[in-house]
Design an enzyme around this catalytic site. Structure first.
Site, PDB file in Angstrom:
ATOM      1  N   HIS A 270     -21.804  21.939  -2.869  1.00 57.30           N
ATOM      2  CA  HIS A 270     -21.662  22.422  -4.236  1.00 57.30           C
ATOM      3  C   HIS A 270     -20.534  23.443  -4.341  1.00 57.30           C
ATOM      4  CE1 HIS A 270     -22.983  23.317  -8.279  1.00 57.30           C
ATOM      5  NE2 HIS A 270     -22.876  24.605  -7.995  1.00 57.30           N
TER       6      HIS A 270
ATOM      7  N   ALA B  93      10.192 -17.909  11.862  1.00 57.21           N
ATOM      8  CA  ALA B  93       9.648 -18.783  12.907  1.00 57.21           C
ATOM      9  C   ALA B  93       8.798 -19.874  12.280  1.00 57.21           C
ATOM     10  CB  ALA B  93       8.811 -17.967  13.879  1.00 57.21           C
TER      11      ALA B  93
ATOM     12  N   GLY C 134      -1.727 -12.844  -9.076  1.00 55.62           N
ATOM     13  CA  GLY C 134      -2.343 -13.415  -7.881  1.00 55.62           C
ATOM     14  C   GLY C 134      -1.341 -13.572  -6.751  1.00 55.62           C
TER      15      GLY C 134
ATOM     16  N   ALA D 147     -10.729   0.908  -2.128  1.00 59.80           N
ATOM     17  CA  ALA D 147     -10.375   1.744  -3.286  1.00 59.80           C
ATOM     18  C   ALA D 147      -9.393   1.004  -4.164  1.00 59.80           C
ATOM     19  CB  ALA D 147      -9.752   3.048  -2.812  1.00 59.80           C
TER      20      ALA D 147
ATOM     21  N   CYS E 134       0.802  -1.236   0.000  1.00 56.89           N
ATOM     22  CA  CYS E 134       0.000   0.000   0.000  1.00 56.89           C
ATOM     23  C   CYS E 134       0.831   1.281   0.000  1.00 56.89           C
ATOM     24  CB  CYS E 134      -0.888   0.054   1.243  1.00 56.89           C
ATOM     25  SG  CYS E 134      -1.362  -1.516   1.952  1.00 56.89           S
TER      26      CYS E 134
ATOM     27  N   THR F 261      -5.228  -4.280   4.271  1.00 53.76           N
ATOM     28  CA  THR F 261      -4.602  -3.920   5.538  1.00 53.76           C
ATOM     29  C   THR F 261      -5.609  -3.620   6.650  1.00 53.76           C
ATOM     30  OG1 THR F 261      -2.449  -3.270   4.760  1.00 53.76           O
ATOM     31  CG2 THR F 261      -3.324  -1.978   6.583  1.00 53.76           C
TER      32      THR F 261
HETATM   33  P1  FAD Z   1       1.792  -8.929   5.767  1.00 54.47           P
HETATM   34  O1  FAD Z   1       1.660  -7.460   5.843  1.00 54.47           O
HETATM   35  O2  FAD Z   1       2.139  -9.548   4.465  1.00 54.47           O
HETATM   36  O3  FAD Z   1       2.874  -9.336   6.859  1.00 54.47           O
HETATM   37  C1  FAD Z   1       3.334 -10.642   7.005  1.00 54.47           C
HETATM   38  C2  FAD Z   1       4.747 -10.594   7.543  1.00 54.47           C
HETATM   39  O4  FAD Z   1       5.119 -11.889   7.975  1.00 54.47           O
HETATM   40  C3  FAD Z   1       5.778 -10.180   6.503  1.00 54.47           C
HETATM   41  O5  FAD Z   1       6.521  -9.092   6.986  1.00 54.47           O
HETATM   42  C4  FAD Z   1       6.647 -11.427   6.332  1.00 54.47           C
HETATM   43  O6  FAD Z   1       8.011 -11.109   6.078  1.00 54.47           O
HETATM   44  C5  FAD Z   1       6.477 -12.103   7.664  1.00 54.47           C
HETATM   45  N1  FAD Z   1       6.686 -13.563   7.650  1.00 54.47           N
HETATM   46  C6  FAD Z   1       6.177 -14.469   6.775  1.00 54.47           C
HETATM   47  N2  FAD Z   1       6.519 -15.718   7.152  1.00 54.47           N
HETATM   48  C7  FAD Z   1       7.245 -15.601   8.294  1.00 54.47           C
HETATM   49  C8  FAD Z   1       7.860 -16.541   9.171  1.00 54.47           C
HETATM   50  N3  FAD Z   1       7.753 -17.852   8.966  1.00 54.47           N
HETATM   51  N4  FAD Z   1       8.549 -16.078  10.244  1.00 54.47           N
HETATM   52  C9  FAD Z   1       8.646 -14.729  10.479  1.00 54.47           C
HETATM   53  N5  FAD Z   1       8.073 -13.806   9.687  1.00 54.47           N
HETATM   54  C10 FAD Z   1       7.364 -14.225   8.606  1.00 54.47           C
HETATM   55  N6  FAD Z   1      -4.171  -3.275   1.101  1.00 54.47           N
HETATM   56  C11 FAD Z   1      -4.944  -2.178   1.307  1.00 54.47           C
HETATM   57  O7  FAD Z   1      -5.745  -2.155   2.242  1.00 54.47           O
HETATM   58  N7  FAD Z   1      -4.836  -1.076   0.475  1.00 54.47           N
HETATM   59  C12 FAD Z   1      -3.949  -1.032  -0.545  1.00 54.47           C
HETATM   60  O8  FAD Z   1      -3.883  -0.033  -1.274  1.00 54.47           O
HETATM   61  C13 FAD Z   1      -3.122  -2.162  -0.768  1.00 54.47           C
HETATM   62  N8  FAD Z   1      -2.207  -2.156  -1.773  1.00 54.47           N
HETATM   63  C14 FAD Z   1      -1.389  -3.231  -1.948  1.00 54.47           C
HETATM   64  C15 FAD Z   1      -0.455  -3.196  -2.967  1.00 54.47           C
HETATM   65  C16 FAD Z   1       0.386  -4.258  -3.181  1.00 54.47           C
HETATM   66  C17 FAD Z   1       1.406  -4.188  -4.297  1.00 54.47           C
HETATM   67  C18 FAD Z   1       0.275  -5.413  -2.349  1.00 54.47           C
HETATM   68  C19 FAD Z   1       1.185  -6.597  -2.580  1.00 54.47           C
HETATM   69  C20 FAD Z   1      -0.653  -5.474  -1.331  1.00 54.47           C
HETATM   70  C21 FAD Z   1      -1.504  -4.379  -1.118  1.00 54.47           C
HETATM   71  N9  FAD Z   1      -2.468  -4.391  -0.105  1.00 54.47           N
HETATM   72  C22 FAD Z   1      -3.271  -3.285   0.083  1.00 54.47           C
HETATM   73  C23 FAD Z   1      -2.693  -5.589   0.733  1.00 54.47           C
HETATM   74  C24 FAD Z   1      -2.019  -5.448   2.110  1.00 54.47           C
HETATM   75  O9  FAD Z   1      -0.656  -5.146   1.955  1.00 54.47           O
HETATM   76  C25 FAD Z   1      -2.195  -6.741   2.884  1.00 54.47           C
HETATM   77  O10 FAD Z   1      -3.569  -7.077   2.941  1.00 54.47           O
HETATM   78  C26 FAD Z   1      -1.668  -6.623   4.315  1.00 54.47           C
HETATM   79  O11 FAD Z   1      -0.316  -6.274   4.314  1.00 54.47           O
HETATM   80  C27 FAD Z   1      -1.871  -7.937   5.047  1.00 54.47           C
HETATM   81  O12 FAD Z   1      -1.315  -7.873   6.320  1.00 54.47           O
HETATM   82  P2  FAD Z   1      -0.814  -9.202   7.053  1.00 54.47           P
HETATM   83  O13 FAD Z   1      -0.452  -8.785   8.442  1.00 54.47           O
HETATM   84  O14 FAD Z   1      -1.798 -10.276   6.883  1.00 54.47           O
HETATM   85  O15 FAD Z   1       0.480  -9.674   6.250  1.00 54.47           O
END
Ligand code: FAD
Length: 478
Positions: free
Chosen positions: A461, A114, A288, A367, A47, A337
C-alpha cells in the site's frame, strides 16, 4: 554421412539466434543464415522499436501531469527525425550485440537468404550449398495487406519506423494488438489517428471487459475508433479531392479505383463502409501476419505446411521430416518473442542435450502496450465460464496519481476463479505498467495459486496492484 554442420539455422530472429547460440555452447558446429538484419522482427521492427515509441508518446500526458504536481514545465513539440535517428542508432547497437553474441559462440554467420534443397541441404542466395545434420527453420512472419485496389499506397508496421516525416493524420486499419498499440503511440505523438476495425470490438481473444476499457481509454485520449468499419476504396488523392470536391459524396458506380490519373502523392483518399470519405496522410495496415514459408524449399525437402502457410510441428518443434525442426512465428503457435525463445531452448534440450523437452504453451502472460496498457494471463471470463462454474472478482477505479492530476483514466483489476478448485484461472489488468504487474501475478497463476492464497498475501500500500489481493466478494458467478 558427414555434414558441414551439426545445425543450420535459417533466420536470425528471437528464436533462431537463441537456438544457434545455445546449441553451439554444447560443442555443436552451428551456422546461421539471416537475409536482412540480425535480431529479427522483435529487435529491428517489432517489440523493441515499438516499446521505445510507446515511451516517446507517453511524454505528451506527462507535461500536464507535471504541471498538476507543481512543476513549471512548458509543452514542447515532438521532433520525429530527432527521435527516429536515435532509435536507429539504438537498433544498430542491439543488432551489433546479437551479431557479436553469435560470433563469440563460434556460430558461423551467413548474411544471405537460405532455402532448403533436401532434408539435409541448404542453398544460399550466394549460390553456396551447405549440409547439416539438423536444420532449424526460424524465419518468422511478415505483415499481410488486404487485396484491394490502392492498398499499395498504405504502409505496415515494417515501414512505420522508417518514415521521413510523421504524418499529420493516419488511418490505422485493424483491431489486433499491433493496430491498437500504434493507434495509441501515434495519437500520443500528436498525429490525428482514426482506427477502423471491422469486428465489434478491438483486441479479439482478450477478456471482454478489459477490451472495453482499453477501447474507451483510447477514445478518451483522442483515437477516433470506428468498430464494424472497413475501407471500401482507397486511392491517391487527386487535385479535386484535395479541393474537397469528393468528400462525403457517394461514389458513382463504375468510378475508377486505384491510383487516379493526375493523382498527387500527398494524401490518400479513403471511402469507408460507414459512408465517410476522407483524405489521410498515411494508411497503416495492421491486418494480420503470415508465416514466412514461401520460396523456402519446404516442398523440395518434403516438409508439411498448414492451411495458413505455417510449418506443422509436434510438441518438440519437429516437422514431419525428422532432420528439420521449426520454431517461432513460422509455426504460428503463439507469436511472441519469449515463446520463440522458449521453443529454441526446448529444441536444444531435445536435440543437443538428449533431454526431450516439450514446449509448455499453457498460461503465457502477455501485455498489450496500448494506452491504457493491458496485462493478461490465463482464461478470459468468456472462456472460463464455458468450461466450468466460476466466480468473477472485479474492480475499477481512478488511480491516485491520475486522480490527483485531474485525469479521468480508470484502472481495471479482474480475477476469474474456479468455484470448484478455487484456482485463479485468469487475471486481467488494465492500468499503467500492467505488463510489469502481470509478469509477477503470472508466477502465482502459473503455480496454480487459489483465490485464498492471493488473499493471504498482504497488500502493498498504496499501489494499484494491491487490489489483486483485497477483492472480497465476487461481482458475479457464472
Ligand atoms: P523473427 O524475429 O521474425 O525472425 C525471423 C528472421 O528470419 C528475420 O530476421 C528474417 O529476416 C529472417 N528470414 C526470413 N526468411 C529467411 C530466409 N529464407 N533466409 C534467411 N533469413 C530469413 N512480441 C512480444 O513478445 N512482445 C511485443 O511487445 C511484441 N511486439 C511486436 C510488435 C510488432 C510491430 C511486431 C511485428 C511483432 C511484435 N512481437 C512482439 C512479436 C515478435 O516480434 C515475434 O513473435 C518474434 O520476433 C518471433 O521470433 P522468430 O524468431 O520466430 O522470428
Amino acid at each position: 554421412m558427414t555434414f558441414d554442420y551439426d545445425l543450420f539455422v535459417i533466420g536470425g530472429g528471437s528464436g533462431g539466434v537463441r537456438a544457434a547460440r545455445v546449441a553451439a555452447a554444447t560443442g555443436a558446429r552451428v551456422a546461421l543464415a539471416e537475409e536482412y538484419r540480425m535480431g529479427g522482427t522483435c529487435v529491428i521492427r517489432g517489440c523493441v522499436p515499438k516499446k521505445l515509441m510507446v515511451f516517446a508518446s507517453g511524454y505528451a500526458e506527462m507535461f500536464d501531469d507535471a504541471r498538476a504536481y507543481g512543476w513549471d514545465v512548458q509543452e514542447g513539440d515532438f521532433h520525429w527525425p530527432r527521435f527516429r535517428d536515435r532509435l536507429h542508432k539504438e537498433l544498430d547497437r542491439l543488432e551489433g550485440i546479437y551479431r557479436r553474441l553469435l560470433e563469440g559462440s563460434d556460430v558461423q554467420i551467413f548474411d544471405a537468404r537460405a532455402r532448403l534443397k533436401d532434408p539435409h541441404t541448404v542453398v544460399l542466395s550466394t549460390g553456396e550449398e551447405l549440409t547439416a545434420k539438423h536444420i532449424l527453420v526460424a524465419t518468422g512472419g511478415r505483415p499481410v495487406v488486404p487485396e484491394m485496389p490502392g492498398a499499395e499506397l498504405g504502409i505496415t508496421s515494417n515501414e512505420i519506423f522508417l518514415l521521413d516525416a510523421m504524418p499529420k493524420s493516419i488511418l490505422i486499419v485493424g483491431g489486433g494488438y499491433i493496430a491498437s498499440e500504434f493507434a495509441g503511440i501515434l495519437n500520443g505523438l500528436g498525429v490525428d489517428v482514426t482506427q477502423f476495425y471491422r469486428g465489434a470490438q478491438i483486441l479479439r481473444g482478450f477478456d471482454d471487459e478489459a477490451r472495453g476499457l482499453v477501447a474507451e481509454g483510447m477514445r478518451a485520449k483522442g483515437v477516433d475508433l470506428h468498430l464494424g468499419t472497413n475501407i471500401i476504396e482507397m486511392r491517391a488523392a487527386t487535385d479535386a479531392d484535395l479541393r474537397g470536391e469528393n468528400m462525403a459524396a457517394p461514389v458513382e458506380e463504375g468510378q475508377p479505383v486505384g491510383v487516379a490519373k493526375g493523382a498527387q502523392t500527398d494524401g490518400i483518399w479513403v471511402k469507408a463502409t460507414n459512408g465517410t470519405t476522407r483524405i489521410y496522410d498515411q494508411v497503416l495496415f495492421a491486418t494480420g501476419r503470415t508465416p514466412n514459408t514461401e520460396d523456402l524449399g519446404l516442398d523440395a525437402a518434403g516438409v508439411k505446411v498448414g492451411r495458413r502457410g505455417e510449418i506443422i510441428v509436434d510438441e518438440y518443434s519437429q516437422t514431419n521430416v525428422p532432420s528439420v525442426y521449426a520454431i517461432g512465428d513460422v509455426t504460428n503457435r503463439v507469436q511472441l518473442t519469449p515463446v520463440a525463445i522458449r521453443e529454441a531452448m526446448a529444441f536444444v534440450e531435445t536435440v543437443f542435450k538428449g533431454n526431450p523437452t516439450p514446449v509448455d504453451h499453457d498460461l503465457i502472460p502477455s501485455a498489450v502496450f496500448t494506452q491504457p496498457e493491458l496485462g493478461t494471463i490465463g482464461l478470459t471470463e468468456e472462456q472460463a465460464r464455458d468450461l466450468e462454474p466460476i466466480e468473477v472478482y472485479c474492480t475499477s477505479f481512478k488511480p491516485m496519481n491520475h486522480a490527483f492530476a485531474g485525469r479521468e483514466d480508470r484502472v481495471l483489476m479482474k480475477l476469474v476463479v474456479s468455484r470448484e478448485s478455487r484456482k485463479v484461472l485468469g487475471c486481467h489488468i488494465v492500468a499503467d505498467h500492467a505488463g510489469e504487474m502481470i509478469q509477477l501475478a503470472g508466477i502465482a497463476v502459473k503455480m496454480g495459486a487459489t483465490k485464498e492464497e492471493f488473499d493471504r498475501t498482504v497488500a502493498v500500500h498504496p499501489t494499484m496492484a494491491e487490489e489483486l489481493v483485497t477483492m472480497k466478494e465476487p461481482v458475479r458467478t457464472a
